[in-house]
Design an enzyme around this catalytic site. Structure first.
Site, mmCIF file in Angstrom:
data_model
loop_
_atom_site.group_PDB
_atom_site.id
_atom_site.type_symbol
_atom_site.label_atom_id
_atom_site.label_comp_id
_atom_site.label_asym_id
_atom_site.label_seq_id
_atom_site.Cartn_x
_atom_site.Cartn_y
_atom_site.Cartn_z
ATOM 1 N N ASP A 133 0.873 -1.170 0.000
ATOM 2 C CA ASP A 133 0.000 0.000 0.000
ATOM 3 C C ASP A 133 0.915 1.228 0.000
ATOM 4 O OD1 ASP A 133 -2.178 1.603 -0.079
ATOM 5 O OD2 ASP A 133 -3.168 0.785 1.696
HETATM 6 C C1 BGC Z 1 -5.070 3.207 0.221
HETATM 7 C C2 BGC Z 1 -5.264 2.163 -0.846
HETATM 8 C C3 BGC Z 1 -5.193 2.803 -2.204
HETATM 9 C C4 BGC Z 1 -3.875 3.544 -2.330
HETATM 10 C C5 BGC Z 1 -3.704 4.214 -3.672
HETATM 11 C C6 BGC Z 1 -3.841 4.054 -0.022
HETATM 12 O O1 BGC Z 1 -3.750 5.108 0.848
HETATM 13 O O2 BGC Z 1 -5.001 2.572 1.479
HETATM 14 O O3 BGC Z 1 -6.502 1.512 -0.678
HETATM 15 O O4 BGC Z 1 -5.345 1.844 -3.201
HETATM 16 O O5 BGC Z 1 -3.808 4.533 -1.340
HETATM 17 O O6 BGC Z 1 -4.532 5.285 -3.825
#
Ligand code: BGC
Length: 755
Positions: free
Chosen positions: A294
Site C-alpha cells: 500500500d
Molecule cells: C489506500 C489504498 C489505495 C492507495 C492508492 C492508499 O492510501 O489505502 O486503498 O489503493 O492509497 O490510492
C-alpha cells in the site's frame, strides 16, 4: 514502437539460454508466456529490474503524503514498472510513449487507479451495493467500471477491497462488503470476475477487462478502536475464520494482484510479514500473481518500529514477499545497494520482476502498449446510457428500508399528497458519490430533489421545499422555515446524513450520530406531529437510536452515486419495491461497538428472553443486541417463510442435506426477498459463532405467490479452521435456520454430522 519490435524478436531466443528458476510459478502456467517473461528478464540490468518493481503516483490525485521524488527522470531511464493516478487517454499515452519509445528496453507501463465503485458512472458505495445481495448486479457494475476505466487508458484497479468490517467508526467500512465472511467472499468473487472478465487468464487480454487487486491483506478492517491504520489485534483463529476468507476466495477467482495492508498482524506490519505474504498467501493458497505494497507501506515500517531506516525496510519488504513498492521509492533507492552488499539475492529480485512482467504480457501490453488509449472508444463508452441505467437500478436495490410504520412509504403518485422535502441532503449533489468516486463528477450527480421531480412529474403529489439546516450547522431561522413548510404539508420527507468525506480513508469518527443541527431539525419537525419519512445518506451505519424510536419511516440510502436521486425516487414512489438487507449490524450506541451478528457465545450467555439476569455477558445500561441486525431490511410487501424440512437429519462425509422452505409473498405488491440460511455448530474443538450465514437466495414473488426454496448443505460448507488452524468439520450437532434476517429464529431445524 522500434524498441518493442526489438524485444519481440528476442522473445524467440531459446529458453535453455536462461537459468531455470525454481521459485517462480507463473500465474498462467503457460510455457510460452514463461519463456517470453524470461527472455525479457535476461535482457535487463539489475537496475532496470528494480525499476519494474517501482510504482510512482502521477500525483494527479493522491491519498497520502506526496513523495518528494519527481518520477519523470526514472520514467525516462526505464526505471518504472507502474504509474498510478495518471488519467485520460492523452495523459496516459504521453507517459507510455516515453516508456516504450524512449527507454533502452521499451517495457510498457502498467497504469493503475482506485476504481472502487465506478470510474465515471458512479455506482453506490460498495457497502451499499453489498446490501443488494445481488451478485450478478455487483459483477455487472464491476464490469462497467472496467469498461470505462480501460477506455480511459487504465489497466489495473486497486479493487476490490474485501476487508471484513465490524466497526462503523472506521471510515473505510464504506469500501467493503460488511461484516460477514460468507457473503463477503461471494461478493469478492463477483467483483474480481467483473473486473477481470472471468477466471481464465486469457480474459485479461481483452481490451475492456482490468487487472484487479485484492486489498488490504490482511485484516485492515480490524483496526483497533476503529482508527485507521491502527493495530489489528487478532488471533490466528479469527484471522483464518473471519478475515481471511474473502481474500482467499478472491484469489481463487483469479485476482491477479494483492495489496499488502498498512496495519500489523501478529505484531508484524503486513508489509514486512513473511508469514502472511509468503507462507499463507503463496505457499498455502497458491497465489501466483504479484503483491504491491500500500501507499508508502515500506517507508512506514520505520515509524512502525520494525526497521531502523528505509533501507532496512526495503529489505524486509522484499524478503516478506512484496513485489512492487507503491510510491515509497525505497526499492529504487536501496535494493541495488542491498544486492551489492549481498543482503538480498538477484533471484529474489528476478522472482518479483517475473511476476510483474507476466501480468504485462497477459494484459497484452507487449503486443500493443497503447491498447487502452483510444479516444473514440472512450467517447463511445464513458457514461453510456445503459451504464447510467444500471447505476440507477443498483441504487434502488442498495437502499434498505429500516422502518415503515403505518406504511407511510411509498408515497403513491396517484394520491393527492402534499409533501415537504426537507433536510440538507435533499438538493445536495456533491455528496452523493461518496468517497473513492473514481473520476466521477460530483456536480453531475442527480440529487434526490431532481430525482423526485422527474419521477413524480405527472403525478398528483405536490412538493414544497426547505433546507432546514446545513450538514454541519444550523440557525434557528432555518429550522423555523422548515417547520413552516412542514406544517402546510401532509408528509415530511427529510434527507439527512454525513458529509461524504466523513467516511473513506483516514475519516474515522467516535461520534456516529447525526450532527447536532440535523438532530435539532428532526426534533422540531417531530413536534409538528406530521408523519416523517427519513432518508439517511452515510458511508457507515450510524447510531440512529433516537430516529428509530421517533421517526415513522427510515430508508438507509448510503451514498448512492451519480444516479442517486433517480434510484431513491424509484423507491420513495414505489416504482421499485425495496429489497436491500443490511450487511453490517447497526449499533444502539457507540459503546456497543463492535456489535456483529456472528459473535461467539461466551461462558455466560444472556438469555435474550430474560436479558437482565445478573452475572451474564451483558451491559447494565443497554441491550447487547444490535438496533438493526445483519440481514435485516423491510419491503413494501410482506413475506412468510414456513415448513422448514430437511431430507435427512444426518450429514455424512460424502453426503449432503437438502433443506427446503416455502416462501410466500403475503402482501399486495410484487417484491424480492432474500432467503437466508444460517447454521450453528453446537460443539467444536474451538468455540463457534452463535450463527453463521451459509447460503442465501434472492427471489422475486408476485402478491400471494408461493415458492419452494432449497439449500444444499455439504460438509465442505460447514468446515472451519479448528484448534490446529486446519480446515475441519467435527462430528456433532448443528442447528439450522432459514429466515429473513440474522435475528429471526422462527424456522429452525437440527441435524448432526457423523463420520
Ligand atoms: C489506500 C489504498 C489505495 C492507495 C492508492 C492508499 O492510501 O489505502 O486503498 O489503493 O492509497 O490510492
Amino acid at each position: 514502437m522500434k524498441k518493442i519490435i526489438s524485444i519481440s524478436l528476442l522473445l524467440i531466443v531459446p529458453i535453455f539460454l536462461f537459468s531455470q528458476n525454481k521459485v517462480w510459478k507463473s500465474y498462467s502456467g503457460d510455457r510460452i508466456i514463461e519463456q517470453k517473461v524470461d527472455s525479457v528478464l535476461s535482457l535487463m540490468t539489475v537496475k532496470e529490474k528494480i525499476g519494474q518493481m517501482s510504482q510512482f503516483s502521477a500525483n494527479w490525485s493522491v491519498t497520502g503524503p506526496v513523495m518528494p521524488d519527481n518520477f519523470l527522470p526514472y520514467l525516462k531511464k526505464g526505471l518504472i514498472g507502474s504509474i498510478f493516478n495518471a488519467v485520460t487517454v492523452d495523459g496516459v499515452r504521453e507517459m507510455q510513449k516515453i516508456a516504450v519509445e524512449k527507454t533502452r528496453l521499451g517495457i510498457p507501463i502498467l497504469f493503475g487507479y482506485d476504481v472502487i465503485h465506478g470510474y465515471k458512472t458512479i455506482f453506490p458505495i460498495p457497502l451499499a451495493e453489498a446490501c443488494s445481495w445481488d451478485l450478478d448486479l455487483m459483477k455487472q457494475t464491476a464490469r462497467i467500471a472496467a469498461e470505462e476505466a480501460t477506455a480511459d487508458g487504465l489497466s489495473w484497479t486497486f479493487a476490490p477491497m474485501v476487508d471484513i468490517s465490524r466497526d462503523p467508526r472506521w471510515g473505510r467500512v464504506m469500501e467493503g462488503a460488511g461484516e460477514d465472511p460468507f457473503l463477503g467472499s461471494q461478493i469478492a468473487k463477483a467483483r474480481v470476475e467483473g473486473f477481470q472478465g472471468g477466471k481464465d487468464w486469457r480474459s485479461l487480454k481483452e481490451t475492456n477487462t482490468i487487472l484487479s487487486c485484492v486489498k488490504h491483506f490482511a485484516a485492515y478492517g480490524a483496526a483497533e478502536s476503529g482508527r485507521d491504520y491502527n493495530v489489528a489485534e487478532l488471533s490466528e483463529h479469527t484471522l483464518r475464520n473471519v478475515y481471511f476468507p474473502p481474500y482467499k476466495t478472491a484469489i481463487e477467482a483469479g485476482a491477479g494482484t494483492v495489496m499488502a495492508a498498512f496495519n500489523e498482524v501478529n505484531g508484524v506490519p503486513s508489509t514486512a510479514n513473511y508469514w502472511l505474504l509468503t507462507k499463507v498467501l503463496r505457499e498455502e493458497w497458491g497465489f501466483k500473481g504479484f503483491v504491491v505494497t500500500d501507499y508508502t507501506g515500506i517507508n512506514e515500517l520505520v515509524p512502525h518500529g520494525v526497521a531502523k531506516d528505509e533501507k532496512q525496510a526495503a529489505m524486509l519488504a522484499l524478503k516478506a514477499g512484496n513485489d512492487m513498492d507503491m510510491t515509497g521509492a525505497t526499492y529504487i533507492k536501496y535494493l541495488e545497494g542491498l544486492f551489492n552488499e549481498k543482503k538480498i539475492t538477484e533471484e529474489q529480485i528476478n522472482v518479483a520482476v517475473r511476476r510483474i512482467l507476466e501480468m504485462k504480457f497477459l494484459l497484452g501490453l507487449f503486443d500493443d502498449p497503447y491498447k487502452y488509449m483510444d479516444e473514440d472508444r472512450s467517447a463511445r463508452t464513458i457514461r453510456k446510457p445503459e451504464f447510467l441505467e444500471t447505476a440507477r437500478k443498483a441504487v434502488a436495490r442498495s437502499l434498505v428500508l429500516l422502518k415503515n410504520d403505518k406504511q407511510l412509504l411509498p408515497i403513491e403518485k396517484n394520491k393527492h399528497t402534499k409533501v415537504a422535502l426537507l433536510g440538507p441532503m435533499m438538493k445536495n449533489s456533491i455528496n452523493l458519490n461518496g468517497e473513492w468516486q473514481g473520476r466521477g463528477d460530483r456536480n453531475k450527480s442527480v440529487s434526490i430533489y431532481k430525482g423526485l421531480m422527474d419521477v413524480y412529474k405527472n403525478s398528483n403529489v405536490k412538493f414544497d421545499y426547505a433546507k432546514g439546516c446545513e450538514i454541519d450547522g444550523f440557525t434557528s431561522k432555518s429550522i423555523d422555515e422548515a417547520v413552516k413548510v412542514a406544517e402546510k404539508s401532509d408528509v415530511l420527507l427529510v434527507a439527512v446524513g454525513e458529509d461524504f468525506n466523513w467516511s473513506g480513508e483516514a475519516a474515522c469518527r467516535t461520534n456516529i450520530q447525526l450532527p447536532e443541527g440535523q438532530q435539532k431539525l428532526l426534533k422540531a419537525l417531530k413536534k409538528t406531529g406530521k408523519p416523517i419519512a427519513l432518508l439517511i445518506l452515510s458511508g457507515r451505519p450510524l447510531d440512529i437510536s433516537w430516529e428509530a424510536q421517533n421517526i415513522d419511516a427510515i430508508v438507509q440510502v448510503w451514498f448512492p452515486g451519480s444516479q442517486g436521486g433517480y434510484g431513491v425516487a424509484d423507491v420513495v414512489s414505489g416504482d421499485y419495491n425495496p429489497s436491500g438487507k443490511l450487511v453490517m449490524s447497526f449499533p444502539r450506541n457507540v459503546g456497543q461497538i463492535p456489535v456483529y451478528y456472528n459473535q461467539k457465545p461466551t461462558g455466560r450467555p444472556v438469555d435474550l428472553k430474560n436479558p437482565t439476569v445478573d452475572y451474564k455477558s451483558r451491559y447494565i445500561d443497554a441491550s447487547i443486541t444490535s438496533l438493526f441486525p445483519f440481514g435485516y431490511g423491510l419491503s413494501y410487501t410482506t413475506f412468510s417463510i414456513k415448513n422448514l424440512k430437511l431430507d435427512t437429519s444426518v450429514l455424512r462425509p460424502n453426503g449432503r442435506i437438502v433443506a427446503t422452505v416455502d416462501v410466500t409473498n403475503t402482501g399486495e405488491r410484487e417484491g424480492e426477498v432474500v432467503v437466508q440460511m444460517y447454521c450453528r455448530d453446537l460443539v467444536g474443538s474451538t468455540t463457534r459463532p452463535i450463527k453463521e450465514l451459509k447460503g442465501f437466495q434472492k427471489i422475486n414473488l408476485k402478491p400471494q405467490e408461493k415458492r419452494q426454496v432449497q439449500f444444499v448443505i455439504t460438509p465442505e460448507l460447514l468446515k472451519y479452521y479448528g484448534i490446529n488452524h486446519k480446515k475441519v468439520i467435527e462430528p456433532g450437532d448443528f442447528k439450522l435456520w432459514i429466515s429473513q434476517n440474522s435475528a429471526d429464529t422462527t424456522n429452525v431445524a437440527d441435524f448432526s454430522y457423523k463420520e
